[in-house]
Design a protein around this motif. Structure first.
Motif, PDB file in Angstrom:
ATOM      1  N   PRO A 179      -4.833   2.342   6.232  1.00 47.48           N
ATOM      2  CA  PRO A 179      -4.927   2.787   4.938  1.00 47.48           C
ATOM      3  C   PRO A 179      -5.834   2.319   3.993  1.00 47.48           C
ATOM      4  CG  PRO A 179      -2.829   2.382   5.985  1.00 47.48           C
ATOM      5  CD  PRO A 179      -3.696   1.781   6.620  1.00 47.48           C
ATOM      6  N   GLU A 221      -8.559   4.407   1.811  1.00 48.71           N
ATOM      7  CA  GLU A 221      -8.439   4.489   0.206  1.00 48.71           C
ATOM      8  C   GLU A 221      -9.948   4.167  -0.166  1.00 48.71           C
ATOM      9  OE1 GLU A 221      -6.482   1.840  -3.348  1.00 48.71           O
ATOM     10  OE2 GLU A 221      -5.586   1.715  -1.317  1.00 48.71           O
ATOM     11  N   SER A 273       1.101   5.233   0.479  1.00 49.02           N
ATOM     12  CA  SER A 273       0.179   6.376   1.026  1.00 49.02           C
ATOM     13  C   SER A 273       1.195   7.424   1.413  1.00 49.02           C
ATOM     14  CB  SER A 273      -0.577   5.609   2.127  1.00 49.02           C
ATOM     15  OG  SER A 273      -1.084   6.687   2.893  1.00 49.02           O
ATOM     16  N   GLU A 274       1.048   8.585   1.089  1.00 52.93           N
ATOM     17  CA  GLU A 274       1.728   9.813   1.672  1.00 52.93           C
ATOM     18  C   GLU A 274       3.322   9.350   1.852  1.00 52.93           C
ATOM     19  OE1 GLU A 274       0.104  12.656   3.072  1.00 52.93           O
ATOM     20  OE2 GLU A 274      -1.436  11.896   1.899  1.00 52.93           O
ATOM     21  N   THR A 277       0.955  -1.067  -0.166  1.00 53.81           N
ATOM     22  CA  THR A 277      -0.069  -0.103   0.067  1.00 53.81           C
ATOM     23  C   THR A 277       0.725   1.194  -0.077  1.00 53.81           C
ATOM     24  OG1 THR A 277      -1.738  -1.036   1.307  1.00 53.81           O
ATOM     25  CG2 THR A 277      -1.906   1.091   1.212  1.00 53.81           C
ATOM     26  N   ARG A 292      -7.140  10.451   1.916  1.00 54.43           N
ATOM     27  CA  ARG A 292      -5.829  10.438   2.392  1.00 54.43           C
ATOM     28  C   ARG A 292      -5.945  10.513   3.859  1.00 54.43           C
ATOM     29  NH1 ARG A 292      -4.834  13.803  -1.668  1.00 54.43           N
ATOM     30  NH2 ARG A 292      -4.266  15.507  -0.222  1.00 54.43           N
ATOM     31  N   PRO A 293      -5.050   9.516   4.719  1.00 52.99           N
ATOM     32  CA  PRO A 293      -4.977   9.707   6.128  1.00 52.99           C
ATOM     33  C   PRO A 293      -4.687  11.237   6.593  1.00 52.99           C
ATOM     34  CG  PRO A 293      -3.813   7.772   5.501  1.00 52.99           C
ATOM     35  CD  PRO A 293      -4.181   8.645   4.180  1.00 52.99           C
ATOM     36  N   ARG A 312       3.736   0.584   2.739  1.00 55.52           N
ATOM     37  CA  ARG A 312       3.185  -0.461   3.851  1.00 55.52           C
ATOM     38  C   ARG A 312       3.236  -1.776   3.055  1.00 55.52           C
ATOM     39  NH1 ARG A 312       0.972   2.099   8.191  1.00 55.52           N
ATOM     40  NH2 ARG A 312       0.718   4.390   7.832  1.00 55.52           N
TER      41      ARG A 312
END
Length: 325
Positions: free
Chosen positions: A189, A193, A39-40, A37, A198-199, A44
């Motif tokens: 996350p 999604e 993300s930002e 994953t 986004r977190p 992960r």
């Protein structure tokens, strides 16, 4: 924290080794499928290849004090199952309190019940409603409450005013659902999604939802004041309040549009109305100073409610100003 050096194969692929302890603890072997994953700026790696399970905790409530608050708190935290188990027979009053609590929270149902225990389950998947859609629905309700509260004030319609007050409960239900979704999104996350955020956006979305919920609260407060006014209220004062209301409505309507469209130019135009809104409130206050104290105090409260509605619209616009288009 551990650091690993990135390597490149002869074929041009990038490789990184995984910690042996992590591989063994997850029961993995060569050929296992991992989930990645992005993300930002983070990558992960999950041993759960399906990665789609959205299981919440099972929570137990064993204290009767503050039962409604405890149920709401566990719901907001993301619990899928809440078991009320007080160690003795549940009285009819306790059962009614449980039913009243779950009616205020979207998705909760009693799935099992016996002498000593009530099992509550959330039947709504957290990703079934994208967060922005839920906020949009809450705003639509809050905006309609504002319009009808203004109309009830203008026409002295107590029945319409009562309907506005009742609608506030539905906005609260949507707000609690949004908080639940956002808390789950911060922790997972994959959930974020699916919710279309986004977190890093979760805090702004939480604030936006709170501003919308507060707009609904103030509209409800205006509606609650209508039956107290009685007939024959000075038409000049009512007109001044309606004018302030329309200004506030225009502000939060444009702010919400800017939020949903991520329109920075529109948001900036809303921010420029702050001074004008304050001046409108001052004008109403000056008019109220010439009236009888009892009616002036009640109308002053209504004026402040309308002002606060507009001020929370400006708060919404400030969130958009910090969001890249």
């Amino acid at each position: 924290m551990e650091y690993r050096r990135l390597q490149m194969s002869k074929g041009g692929s990038f490789l990184i080794s995984l910690p042996k302890e992590w591989v063994k603890s997850n029961g993995l072997q060569g050929g296992a499928v991992l989930k990645l994953t992005v993300s930002e700026g983070e990558l992960r790696i999950s041993a759960d290849a399906t990665g789609e399970l959205e299981k919440g905790a099972v929570s137990y409530i064993r204290q009767a004090e503050g039962l409604e608050r405890q149920i709401r708190s566990n719901y907001l935290f993301g619990a899928d199952t809440i078991i009320v188990e007080l160690g003795k027979r549940l009285t009819p009053a306790v059962r009614e309190e449980i039913k009243g609590a779950i009616q205020k929270l979207i998705g909760l149902e009693i799935v099992e019940e016996d002498r000593d225990t009530v099992t509550i389950q959330c039947l709504l998947q957290p990703t079934s409603m994208p967060v922005l859609n839920t906020i949009r629905r809450a705003y639509s309700l809050a905006a309609s409450m504002h319009r009808d509260a203004e109309e009830a004030l203008l026409s002295q319609d107590s029945e319409l005013a009562s309907s506005v007050v009742r609608r506030d409960d539905e906005v609260d239900r949507l707000y609690f659902l949004i908080v639940r979704q956002l808390r789950l999104a911060i922790r997972n996350p994959t959930v974020a999604e699916k919710l279309g955020i986004r977190p890093s956006e979760c805090l702004d979305m939480r604030m936006a939802a709170k501003y919308v919920e507060t707009i609904a609260d103030y509209a409800g407060a205006v509606a609650s004041s209508v039956p107290k006014l009685g007939s024959g209220t000075d038409s000049e004062l009512i007109d001044a309040l309606v004018s302030l209301s329309k200004q506030a409505y225009g502000i939060h309507e444009k702010a919400a549009s800017a939020l949903f469209k991520k329109d920075l130019a529109l948001a900036d135009s809303v921010l420029e109305e702050n001074k004008s809104l304050s001046q409108s409130l001052l004008s109403v206050n000056e008019l109220l100073m010439t009236k009888q104290p009892r009616i002036a105090a009640l109308l002053d409260s209504i004026a402040i409610y309308f002002y606060q509605i507009g001020a929370h619209g400006i708060d919404l616009a400030e969130l958009v100003s910090g969001t890249p288009a």
